[in-house]
Every structure is written in structure tokens, then in C-alpha cells.
Motif scaffolding. Structure first.
Motif, mmCIF file in Angstrom:
data_model
loop_
_atom_site.group_PDB
_atom_site.id
_atom_site.type_symbol
_atom_site.label_atom_id
_atom_site.label_comp_id
_atom_site.label_asym_id
_atom_site.label_seq_id
_atom_site.Cartn_x
_atom_site.Cartn_y
_atom_site.Cartn_z
ATOM 1 N N ALA A 53 0.822 -1.209 0.000
ATOM 2 C CA ALA A 53 0.000 0.000 0.000
ATOM 3 C C ALA A 53 0.859 1.263 0.000
ATOM 4 O O ALA A 53 0.447 2.302 -0.535
ATOM 5 N N ASN A 56 1.788 1.701 -3.616
ATOM 6 C CA ASN A 56 0.588 2.146 -4.333
ATOM 7 C C ASN A 56 0.343 3.632 -4.104
ATOM 8 O O ASN A 56 0.005 4.386 -5.036
ATOM 9 N N THR A 57 0.504 4.060 -2.856
ATOM 10 C CA THR A 57 0.268 5.458 -2.513
ATOM 11 C C THR A 57 1.274 6.368 -3.208
ATOM 12 O O THR A 57 0.926 7.454 -3.688
ATOM 13 N N TYR A 97 -9.447 4.037 -3.052
ATOM 14 C CA TYR A 97 -8.329 3.664 -3.938
ATOM 15 C C TYR A 97 -8.846 3.284 -5.319
ATOM 16 O O TYR A 97 -8.298 3.705 -6.345
ATOM 17 N N LEU A 101 -8.059 5.122 -9.021
ATOM 18 C CA LEU A 101 -7.592 4.406 -10.219
ATOM 19 C C LEU A 101 -8.543 4.632 -11.390
ATOM 20 O O LEU A 101 -8.105 4.773 -12.542
ATOM 21 N N CYS A 134 7.393 -4.084 -8.137
ATOM 22 C CA CYS A 134 6.692 -2.839 -8.454
ATOM 23 C C CYS A 134 7.680 -1.927 -9.168
ATOM 24 O O CYS A 134 8.662 -1.482 -8.563
ATOM 25 N N ARG A 179 -2.063 0.097 -15.255
ATOM 26 C CA ARG A 179 -0.738 -0.488 -15.538
ATOM 27 C C ARG A 179 -0.389 -0.430 -17.022
ATOM 28 O O ARG A 179 0.770 -0.168 -17.398
ATOM 29 N N ASP A 206 -5.523 -3.935 -10.068
ATOM 30 C CA ASP A 206 -4.513 -3.285 -9.248
ATOM 31 C C ASP A 206 -3.242 -3.126 -10.088
ATOM 32 O O ASP A 206 -2.835 -4.064 -10.775
ATOM 33 N N PHE A 208 -0.080 -3.085 -9.437
ATOM 34 C CA PHE A 208 1.072 -3.909 -9.083
ATOM 35 C C PHE A 208 0.663 -5.355 -8.783
ATOM 36 O O PHE A 208 1.262 -6.287 -9.297
#
Length: 247
Positions: A53, A56-57, A97, A101, A134, A179, A206, A208
Motif C-alpha cells: 500500500a 501504491n500510494t 483507492y 484508479l 513494483c 498499468r 490493481d 502492481f
């Protein structure tokens, strides 16, 4: 101690300290303690050792630094989602989240594009967490003028966002993928059928942890509510001369 034991103990401590609405969700995909501060009314989730996370942030922050319209659009969409009650994963709707996205994907798809696809560029940030690599281009100072040829206002983008999700997204076949910077097919991801509690009625990959569909919690009941809310928002923004309050 296990994560569950730590979260249960933490919940007891928070409850004893007079924080409100304290819940330990130990069986969630990412176990958390939910709580609310009674003085400010601010709600908060606490998780433990969720290092993915953090990356991701950072990715979201880097996208937000490229064009200020992402930050503005995402704040409005998140406020709308909370106000309309479609921002709770444990009730079968989408997380904050997921909405961010969705905003990034939408801005990647504009013509001309407002945001690039950072994971399609040469990787300048590479981190491996629990076997998941990642990697993406994080030198975003070099991309500040990327979307300058698109002069759409935040108001027009907000209307376009809801129009897309209300009337143009192909829920039956498409997966949004920040992605890759494009749509990919549910068949490619093998997200065409229900497996366990994962329903794949609205698919958000997601960036990653690519096997994770952020829309997997949405069921037949909540997908109808979401689509009705998208349609309601799109119609208000199109026809209401002063849409802010009713939105």
C-alpha cells in the motif's frame, strides 16, 4: 503475535481511549481496525505491515504531480461517493483507492491524453515486496507538461467521468488497467466467472498486484446501485444548471 491478534488488541486500546465506531475487521483481505475520532469526526483505517500500500500510494502521488486536474477530480469523486454511500467495500461498493484508479484511467484515455502510463515508461523506481515487483517511471518532474494540449476543465472532466461509467464502459467485457494505460479484456485476466466471493462485475486491475480485482466485492445488487448512481450524476451534471447541491 499474528496480525489478527495485534489488531484485536489495538481495537481494545482504541475503544478504551474513547474512540468511536471501533471495528477490527480481521478476516478482510487486508485486515484493518476502523475507528472514528469523536472530536473531529474523522474516520480512519489502520493496517499492519501493508508495504504494498505504501508503493501504491507513491504511485498515486506521482500521478497527481503530473497534472493538478487528477487531484481535483479525485477529491470530487471521492466526496460524491461518500455522500451517496457508494464508498464502502464491506457493503459491496468501491474503495477510495478504486475510485482514484478509475480517475487515472479516465485521464489516460482522454484525447489528447492528460496522463501518461508510468508503468509503460522506462522504470526509475523498482521495489520488490513479498515477491511482487513494483516498477514504474517516477521522475514525474519531467512530465509536468504532458497533458498541456488538453484544455478540458475539471467540470467537463467530471461530467465526462460519470458519462463514461454510466453509458460507455463495457461492464461485461472490459477491465480498466492503469498499468497498461488502456482497457484489457476480462478473458485475458480470466475474470469472466465467479470464483468464491470474487464476482468480477466491475473490473479494476490493481497496478502492481495484477491478480487483484478491486471491483471483486461488487455483487449483483450493488452493481445496480453503482450504475444508477453513475447515471444520476451524469444526468444532473448535464441538465441541472446548478448541479453542486443535488449531485
Amino acid at each position: 503475535m499474528s496480525k489478527s491478534e495485534i489488531l484485536l488488541k489495538l481495537a481494545d486500546l482504541l475503544q478504551a481511549d474513547k474512540l468511536e465506531n471501533v471495528q477490527a475487521l480481521t478476516h478482510a483481505r487486508v485486515p484493518i481496525v476502523k475507528m472514528m475520532d469523536p472530536v473531529t469526526g474523522i474516520a480512519c483505517d489502520i493496517c499492519i505491515n501493508n508495504l504494498l500500500a505504501v508503493v501504491n500510494t507513491k504511485l498515486l502521488r506521482d500521478y497527481a504531480q503530473i497534472d493538478e486536474r487528477l487531484r481535483q477530480l479525485a477529491f470530487i469523486v471521492k466526496h460524491w461517493a461518500k455522500s451517496r454511500g457508494v464508498n464502502e467495500t464491506y457493503k459491496g461498493t468501491l474503495s477510495s483507492y478504486a475510485y482514484v484508479l478509475m480517475c487515472i484511467h479516465f485521464l489516460q484515455q482522454r484525447t489528447p491524453a492528460i496522463l501518461p502510463c508510468l508503468q509503460e515508461l522506462e522504470a526509475t523506481c523498482v521495489v520488490t515486496i513479498d515477491g511482487t515487483t513494483c516498477a514504474y517511471f517516477d521522475q514525474v518532474d519531467r512530465l509536468r507538461n504532458f497533458g498541456v494540449q488538453n484544455n478540458e476543465s475539471v467540470a467537463r472532466l467530471l461530467w465526462g467521468f460519470f458519462q463514461y461509467w454510466a453509458y460507455y464502459h463495457d461492464y461485461a467485457n472490459d477491465v480498466i488497467s492503469v498499468r497498461t494505460g488502456r482497457l484489457i479484456s476480462k478473458q485475458m485476466k480470466d475474470w469472466t466467472r465467479r470464483i468464491g466471493n470474487d464476482r468480477h462485475l466491475i473490473c479494476i486491475e490493481d497496478p502492481f498486484e495484477t491478480s487483484h480485482d478491486l471491483g471483486r466485492v461488487v455483487d449483483k445488487y450493488s452493481i445496480r446501485i453503482l450504475r444508477e448512481e453513475f447515471e444520476r450524476a451524469a444526468d444532473i451534471l448535464q441538465y441541472d444548471p446548478n448541479p453542486s447541491d443535488s449531485l
